[in-house]
Design an enzyme around this catalytic site. Sequence first.
Site, PDB file in Angstrom:
ATOM      1  N   ALA A  21      45.156  37.790  43.307  1.00  0.00           N
ATOM      2  CA  ALA A  21      44.299  36.714  42.804  1.00  0.00           C
ATOM      3  C   ALA A  21      43.960  35.716  43.904  1.00  0.00           C
ATOM      4  CB  ALA A  21      44.973  36.003  41.631  1.00  0.00           C
ATOM      5  N   ARG A  31      32.714  34.359  51.181  1.00  0.00           N
ATOM      6  CA  ARG A  31      31.415  35.036  51.133  1.00  0.00           C
ATOM      7  C   ARG A  31      30.298  34.051  50.795  1.00  0.00           C
ATOM      8  NH1 ARG A  31      34.460  38.771  47.877  1.00  0.00           N
ATOM      9  NH2 ARG A  31      35.188  40.508  49.170  1.00  0.00           N
ATOM     10  N   GLU A  44      51.457  32.003  51.815  1.00  0.00           N
ATOM     11  CA  GLU A  44      52.162  33.133  51.208  1.00  0.00           C
ATOM     12  C   GLU A  44      53.604  33.123  51.705  1.00  0.00           C
ATOM     13  OE1 GLU A  44      53.896  36.081  49.513  1.00  0.00           O
ATOM     14  OE2 GLU A  44      51.876  35.489  48.865  1.00  0.00           O
ATOM     15  N   CYS A  54      51.851  47.548  42.028  1.00  0.00           N
ATOM     16  CA  CYS A  54      51.822  48.667  41.083  1.00  0.00           C
ATOM     17  C   CYS A  54      52.123  49.994  41.767  1.00  0.00           C
ATOM     18  CB  CYS A  54      50.457  48.754  40.409  1.00  0.00           C
ATOM     19  SG  CYS A  54      49.952  47.258  39.540  1.00  0.00           S
ATOM     20  N   ASP A 296      49.069  36.649  37.765  1.00  0.00           N
ATOM     21  CA  ASP A 296      50.212  36.771  36.862  1.00  0.00           C
ATOM     22  C   ASP A 296      50.796  35.443  36.412  1.00  0.00           C
ATOM     23  OD1 ASP A 296      49.841  39.439  37.333  1.00  0.00           O
ATOM     24  OD2 ASP A 296      51.691  39.753  38.459  1.00  0.00           O
ATOM     25  N   ASN A 318      42.718  40.568  40.216  1.00  0.00           N
ATOM     26  CA  ASN A 318      41.555  40.690  41.098  1.00  0.00           C
ATOM     27  C   ASN A 318      40.295  40.116  40.463  1.00  0.00           C
ATOM     28  OD1 ASN A 318      42.027  42.268  43.776  1.00  0.00           O
ATOM     29  ND2 ASN A 318      43.327  43.293  42.293  1.00  0.00           N
ATOM     30  N   TRP A 447      35.074  67.696  18.952  1.00  0.00           N
ATOM     31  CA  TRP A 447      35.365  66.336  18.521  1.00  0.00           C
ATOM     32  C   TRP A 447      36.468  65.804  19.433  1.00  0.00           C
ATOM     33  CZ3 TRP A 447      33.021  63.176  15.041  1.00  0.00           C
ATOM     34  CH2 TRP A 447      32.076  63.758  14.192  1.00  0.00           C
TER      35      TRP A 447
END
Length: 465
Positions: A21, A31, A44, A54, A296, A318, A447
Amino acid sequence: MSMSRASRTKERLVVVGGDAAGMSAASQARRLKGPDELEIVAFERGSFSSFSACGIPYWVGGDVSDRDQLIARSPQEHRARDIDLRMRTEVTELDVEGGRVRSRDLESGAEVWTSYDKLVIATGARPVRPPLPGVDAPGVHGVQTLDDGQALIDTLSRTAGRRAVVIGAGYIGVEMAEALIKRGYEVTVVNRGREPMSTLDPDMGRLVHEAMEGLGITMVNDAEVTKILTGEDGRVRAVVTEDAEYPADVVVLGIGVRPETTLAEAAGLPLGDHDGLLTDLAMRVRGHENIWAGGDCVEVLDLVSGRERHIALGTHANKHGQVIGSNAGGGYATFPGVVGTAVSKVCELEIARTGLREKDAHRAGLRFESVTIESTSRAGYYPDADPMTVKMLAELRTGRLLGVQIVGQEGAAKRVDIAAVALTARMTVEQMTALDLGYAPPFSPVWDPILVAARKATAAVRSTT
């Protein structure tokens, strides 16, 4: 002391947290505004930026061969884009009134204040680490960061024994059990719930249970860990519950995570029922014009139940970052909410869910019907047509789709995306039966299993109205 806001000629955006994030927000803001208009400083506390937590179980299990494959963008790459990313630097205080943050260099111990015009809080989540005797012993591992993953791999490489106990049977617990099986360990999973994967209803979790036992994993459900025993060398040797003792040469904690909002709470920022930060649709912290939060550490709107939820997923983080970066960079974007879609696997078994479980629907005060169908991933006569179970919940009277759970072999899990779109569009199960889905024998029966479940749910809703 850093330069004050009044003495600077351009805006400064400060980002707390250098993973999905936070760095998505920083990159998107860059940008939209160049370094001559907007200075970006990011902190950080760990050793890595923009990495995939993940992917850690798959790295531990050997599916991913190299740690660096899990890093989307290195600190050097961020700095090359004029983002002042300060690694191994922990923010220790948010001064909202003064518009500044205090940080500490974890190598030198030096502390500085950094002022901001705009602030992004992306502090992530912290693993649940129960206050058990022995939980901090060598050989007991969490798996939240790349450092955690490396520490676990180092332990697995050094340990002579081959017995592992995983505490918890959510996504991380199940995935780590598979990783350890692939490494040749005897694996026991101790789970306090009725069945593994509490994100599923127990009847669907039972299918996961059976598949795990088929792989040689010992499942212990309805069990509360009371302590972790250590040997004379101080290392872990067993996990103890109220009823039994399970020998262990390594223990992995997979109990879940909580929002890391300690700083935010101390600063008086608004938290929800799950201790996550509360934001508006633009991901701006409620009541604060120049502070955003994502990933999170926030709670998000569940579009199905209409309630706030905490869901720790990289996909959301993200997207939050993109929205925050757009808004902090002078543009405009919103994050409307989630329907709670998630997929996982244990060896060949695929597991998927979206929307509400039965207990979620009850908690939201909804009246509903649930149906379960058995089908196959391909036309029954086509080679490798694997079994699949689909459970679907629909609201009484309206027929609105409320949730879908899928457990099956190859080709099962990503079918949940059909249901996720239907939930977002607030479709009824009857409307779903008319969906024009792709068909050919190698891909599905005539189906599709999702449509079979929708037909059965439609009949169930009709029969009760």
